[in-house]
Design a protein around this motif. Structure first.
Motif, PDB file in Angstrom:
ATOM      1  N   VAL A  69      -1.506  11.973 -33.860  1.00  0.00           N
ATOM      2  CA  VAL A  69      -1.856  12.748 -35.053  1.00  0.00           C
ATOM      3  C   VAL A  69      -2.452  11.825 -36.114  1.00  0.00           C
ATOM      4  O   VAL A  69      -3.451  12.162 -36.757  1.00  0.00           O
ATOM      5  CB  VAL A  69      -0.633  13.531 -35.581  1.00  0.00           C
ATOM      6  N   ALA A 116      -2.042  19.963 -32.742  1.00  0.00           N
ATOM      7  CA  ALA A 116      -1.265  19.129 -31.831  1.00  0.00           C
ATOM      8  C   ALA A 116      -0.521  20.044 -30.859  1.00  0.00           C
ATOM      9  O   ALA A 116       0.385  20.770 -31.267  1.00  0.00           O
ATOM     10  CB  ALA A 116      -0.288  18.265 -32.617  1.00  0.00           C
ATOM     11  N   GLY A 139       4.134  18.987 -30.229  1.00  0.00           N
ATOM     12  CA  GLY A 139       3.337  18.691 -31.412  1.00  0.00           C
ATOM     13  C   GLY A 139       4.115  18.792 -32.712  1.00  0.00           C
ATOM     14  O   GLY A 139       3.722  18.210 -33.721  1.00  0.00           O
ATOM     15  N   THR A 140       5.252  19.512 -32.700  1.00  0.00           N
ATOM     16  CA  THR A 140       6.056  19.624 -33.914  1.00  0.00           C
ATOM     17  C   THR A 140       6.815  18.338 -34.208  1.00  0.00           C
ATOM     18  O   THR A 140       7.400  18.202 -35.289  1.00  0.00           O
ATOM     19  CB  THR A 140       7.027  20.822 -33.866  1.00  0.00           C
ATOM     20  N   TRP A 184       3.989  25.588 -37.609  1.00  0.00           N
ATOM     21  CA  TRP A 184       4.809  25.069 -36.515  1.00  0.00           C
ATOM     22  C   TRP A 184       5.119  26.219 -35.560  1.00  0.00           C
ATOM     23  O   TRP A 184       5.862  27.132 -35.905  1.00  0.00           O
ATOM     24  CB  TRP A 184       6.101  24.461 -37.049  1.00  0.00           C
ATOM     25  N   GLY A 206       1.220  22.482 -35.087  1.00  0.00           N
ATOM     26  CA  GLY A 206       1.927  21.866 -33.969  1.00  0.00           C
ATOM     27  C   GLY A 206       2.624  22.912 -33.132  1.00  0.00           C
ATOM     28  O   GLY A 206       3.196  23.863 -33.668  1.00  0.00           O
ATOM     29  N   LYS A 207       2.576  22.723 -31.827  1.00  0.00           N
ATOM     30  CA  LYS A 207       3.279  23.599 -30.886  1.00  0.00           C
ATOM     31  C   LYS A 207       4.255  22.737 -30.094  1.00  0.00           C
ATOM     32  O   LYS A 207       3.848  21.748 -29.465  1.00  0.00           O
ATOM     33  CB  LYS A 207       2.270  24.274 -29.942  1.00  0.00           C
ATOM     34  N   LEU A 219      -1.850  20.816 -40.639  1.00  0.00           N
ATOM     35  CA  LEU A 219      -1.408  20.433 -39.304  1.00  0.00           C
ATOM     36  C   LEU A 219      -0.830  21.641 -38.589  1.00  0.00           C
ATOM     37  O   LEU A 219      -0.026  22.382 -39.163  1.00  0.00           O
ATOM     38  CB  LEU A 219      -0.368  19.318 -39.404  1.00  0.00           C
ATOM     39  N   ALA A 240       5.463  15.885 -35.066  1.00  0.00           N
ATOM     40  CA  ALA A 240       4.689  15.309 -36.170  1.00  0.00           C
ATOM     41  C   ALA A 240       5.182  15.821 -37.522  1.00  0.00           C
ATOM     42  O   ALA A 240       4.562  15.560 -38.545  1.00  0.00           O
ATOM     43  CB  ALA A 240       3.213  15.645 -35.996  1.00  0.00           C
ATOM     44  N   VAL A 268       3.689  11.080 -30.601  1.00  0.00           N
ATOM     45  CA  VAL A 268       2.959  12.187 -31.227  1.00  0.00           C
ATOM     46  C   VAL A 268       2.393  11.742 -32.573  1.00  0.00           C
ATOM     47  O   VAL A 268       1.222  12.000 -32.887  1.00  0.00           O
ATOM     48  CB  VAL A 268       3.859  13.432 -31.380  1.00  0.00           C
ATOM     49  N   ARG A 269       3.200  11.067 -33.382  1.00  0.00           N
ATOM     50  CA  ARG A 269       2.727  10.586 -34.689  1.00  0.00           C
ATOM     51  C   ARG A 269       1.482   9.717 -34.538  1.00  0.00           C
ATOM     52  O   ARG A 269       0.552   9.825 -35.330  1.00  0.00           O
ATOM     53  CB  ARG A 269       3.824   9.788 -35.403  1.00  0.00           C
TER      54      ARG A 269
END
Length: 192
Positions: free
Chosen positions: A72, A23, A92-93, A108, A88-89, A86, A95, A68-69
């Motif tokens: 994802v 993400a 995306g974090t 993360w 995430g950047k 998962l 999530a 985002v959720r």
């Protein structure tokens, strides 16, 4: 599957040990350096990699975490894997609570630790987690990162790194930071 003609899914050379959902950030695509190096490490460690590409202009007034959720969750629902990790950047974090609810291991990159919802999601996750950030990033909270490290997360804090894990005035140092991040991901995946 492709996005704009670019592949979004990669399979490891041998049997897959799980799926990694990637993400990205709001303005940091899955093909940007930190996520590209992570993709390569994941493949090297036997993970199938599925990138999530999104158009943040479609978010409008939606709550960022729910937006985002939803993305994802859709990507996760499309997978038939015993193990899902998962990545995430930044955006995306958001999530993190999704990952916590499912006990997903996570990487993360520049998590939004100043947002209590993100920090609480990471803290609530029973999965193994790697957090990467730097104090030159206004969205990184070093005190929260230390608390998460004390709670069992692996944390790499790079002293001079900003939200892009870069030093804007120093290209060579930026490459060095990216090498540090790639090594941290490699080390974490070797133990995951």
């Amino acid at each position: 599957m492709t996005f704009g003609g670019a592949p979004t899914r990669w399979e490891p050379s041998g049997e897959s040990r799980g799926v990694a959902l990637v993400a990205p950030g709001r303005a940091y695509s899955p093909s940007a350096p930190l996520l590209e190096f992570t993709r390569r490490a994941l493949l090297q460690h036997g993970f199938t990699v599925q990138q999530i590409w999104w158009d943040t202009t479609t978010r409008r007034d939606d709550d960022p975490e729910q937006w985002v959720r939803r993305h994802v969750a859709d990507a996760h629902a499309a997978e038939d894997a015993d193990r899902v990790l998962l990545v995430g950047k930044s955006l995306g974090t958001r999530a993190a609570s999704y990952a916590a609810e499912r006990g997903l291991d996570a990487i993360w990159l520049t998590p939004l630790l100043v947002d209590p919802v993100v920090a609480e999601g990471i803290a609530a996750n029973p999965g193994t987690q790697l957090l990467v950030g730097g104090p030159a990033d206004e969205l990184w909270d070093a005190a929260v990162a230390r608390e998460l490290a004390d709670a069992g997360c692996t944390v790499l804090e790079v002293a001079d790194a900003d939200h892009s894990m870069a030093v804007p005035s120093d290209a060579v140092r930026t490459v060095g930071i990216h090498l540090e991040v790639a090594q941290a991901v490699e080390d974490w995946l070797s133990q995951a």
